[in-house]
Design a protein around this motif. Structure first.
Motif, mmCIF file in Angstrom:
data_model
loop_
_atom_site.group_PDB
_atom_site.id
_atom_site.type_symbol
_atom_site.label_atom_id
_atom_site.label_comp_id
_atom_site.label_asym_id
_atom_site.label_seq_id
_atom_site.Cartn_x
_atom_site.Cartn_y
_atom_site.Cartn_z
ATOM 1 N N ALA A 103 0.838 -1.212 0.000
ATOM 2 C CA ALA A 103 0.000 0.000 0.000
ATOM 3 C C ALA A 103 0.866 1.252 0.000
ATOM 4 O O ALA A 103 0.566 2.232 -0.698
ATOM 5 N N ALA A 104 1.942 1.235 0.778
ATOM 6 C CA ALA A 104 2.834 2.400 0.838
ATOM 7 C C ALA A 104 3.525 2.628 -0.502
ATOM 8 O O ALA A 104 3.681 3.776 -0.938
ATOM 9 N N LEU A 105 3.939 1.562 -1.146
ATOM 10 C CA LEU A 105 4.597 1.722 -2.452
ATOM 11 C C LEU A 105 3.630 2.283 -3.500
ATOM 12 O O LEU A 105 3.981 3.184 -4.256
ATOM 13 N N ILE A 106 2.426 1.752 -3.516
ATOM 14 C CA ILE A 106 1.436 2.226 -4.495
ATOM 15 C C ILE A 106 0.999 3.648 -4.166
ATOM 16 O O ILE A 106 1.047 4.542 -5.011
ATOM 17 N N GLY A 107 0.558 3.854 -2.915
ATOM 18 C CA GLY A 107 0.080 5.184 -2.512
ATOM 19 C C GLY A 107 1.174 6.223 -2.522
ATOM 20 O O GLY A 107 0.969 7.359 -2.968
ATOM 21 N N GLY A 108 2.357 5.858 -2.034
ATOM 22 C CA GLY A 108 3.471 6.806 -2.000
ATOM 23 C C GLY A 108 3.915 7.231 -3.388
ATOM 24 O O GLY A 108 4.218 8.405 -3.623
ATOM 25 N N THR A 109 3.948 6.295 -4.319
ATOM 26 C CA THR A 109 4.309 6.627 -5.700
ATOM 27 C C THR A 109 3.286 7.592 -6.297
ATOM 28 O O THR A 109 3.652 8.585 -6.936
ATOM 29 N N TRP A 110 2.017 7.316 -6.071
ATOM 30 C CA TRP A 110 0.967 8.195 -6.599
ATOM 31 C C TRP A 110 1.074 9.588 -5.982
ATOM 32 O O TRP A 110 1.017 10.593 -6.693
ATOM 33 N N ILE A 111 1.249 9.654 -4.668
ATOM 34 C CA ILE A 111 1.340 10.951 -3.988
ATOM 35 C C ILE A 111 2.560 11.726 -4.477
ATOM 36 O O ILE A 111 2.476 12.917 -4.769
ATOM 37 N N TRP A 112 3.703 11.069 -4.558
ATOM 38 C CA TRP A 112 4.927 11.767 -4.935
ATOM 39 C C TRP A 112 4.867 12.301 -6.369
ATOM 40 O O TRP A 112 5.478 13.313 -6.688
ATOM 41 N N ARG A 113 4.091 11.657 -7.234
ATOM 42 C CA ARG A 113 3.998 12.087 -8.631
ATOM 43 C C ARG A 113 2.987 13.211 -8.857
ATOM 44 O O ARG A 113 2.893 13.742 -9.959
ATOM 45 N N ARG A 114 2.216 13.565 -7.838
ATOM 46 C CA ARG A 114 1.249 14.663 -7.965
ATOM 47 C C ARG A 114 1.996 15.986 -8.090
ATOM 48 O O ARG A 114 3.067 16.150 -7.506
ATOM 49 N N PRO A 115 1.439 16.950 -8.816
ATOM 50 C CA PRO A 115 2.087 18.270 -8.880
ATOM 51 C C PRO A 115 2.071 18.958 -7.517
ATOM 52 O O PRO A 115 1.296 18.602 -6.645
ATOM 53 N N GLU A 116 2.956 19.951 -7.381
ATOM 54 C CA GLU A 116 3.028 20.684 -6.109
ATOM 55 C C GLU A 116 2.363 22.024 -6.209
ATOM 56 O O GLU A 116 2.377 22.867 -6.832
#
Length: 116
Positions: A103-116
């Motif tokens: 879950a952390a790998l999937i969710g973290g990857t998605w979160i980190w790729r969001r614009p700032e």
């Protein structure tokens, strides 16, 4: 009837956001964004109050305009994921402790790729 359900869901989201202010692993801003979504469909005045909130308003607007998550929010989410992984490895036997890691790998990857 639908409007009432959205109103209830909006207030429930705000309650969860309130818990998130106190509990370190429970996120706050996603629940506020969800509350704004619900209030947009049930109470425009409550939605406006959230959009004008000095702390949370900017997060809601950024999310709506660009799907953006602040760098501070990204870091907080990744720290929460890391703590969850450590807790799972300490307190859960294999293979159950692998679920938070996935879950952390999937969710973290998605979160980190969001614009700032």
């Amino acid at each position: 009837m639908r409007r009432t359900l959205y109103l209830i869901a909006g207030f429930a989201s705000l309650v969860l956001a309130g818990f998130g202010v106190v509990l370190p692993l429970l996120p706050t801003v996603p629940f506020v964004i969800l509350a704004a979504f619900c209030f947009a469909r049930s109470s425009p005045s409550l939605e406006r109050r959230l959009l004008e909130h000095r702390v949370f308003g900017q997060h809601i607007v950024r999310w709506r305009e660009r799907g953006a998550i602040s760098r501070k929010g990204k870091r907080a989410a990744l720290v929460a994921f890391a703590v969850s992984i450590v807790l799972a490895l300490v307190f859960s036997p294999l293979p159950w402790s692998l679920i938070p890691i996935a879950a952390a790998l999937i969710g973290g990857t998605w979160i980190w790729r969001r614009p700032e």
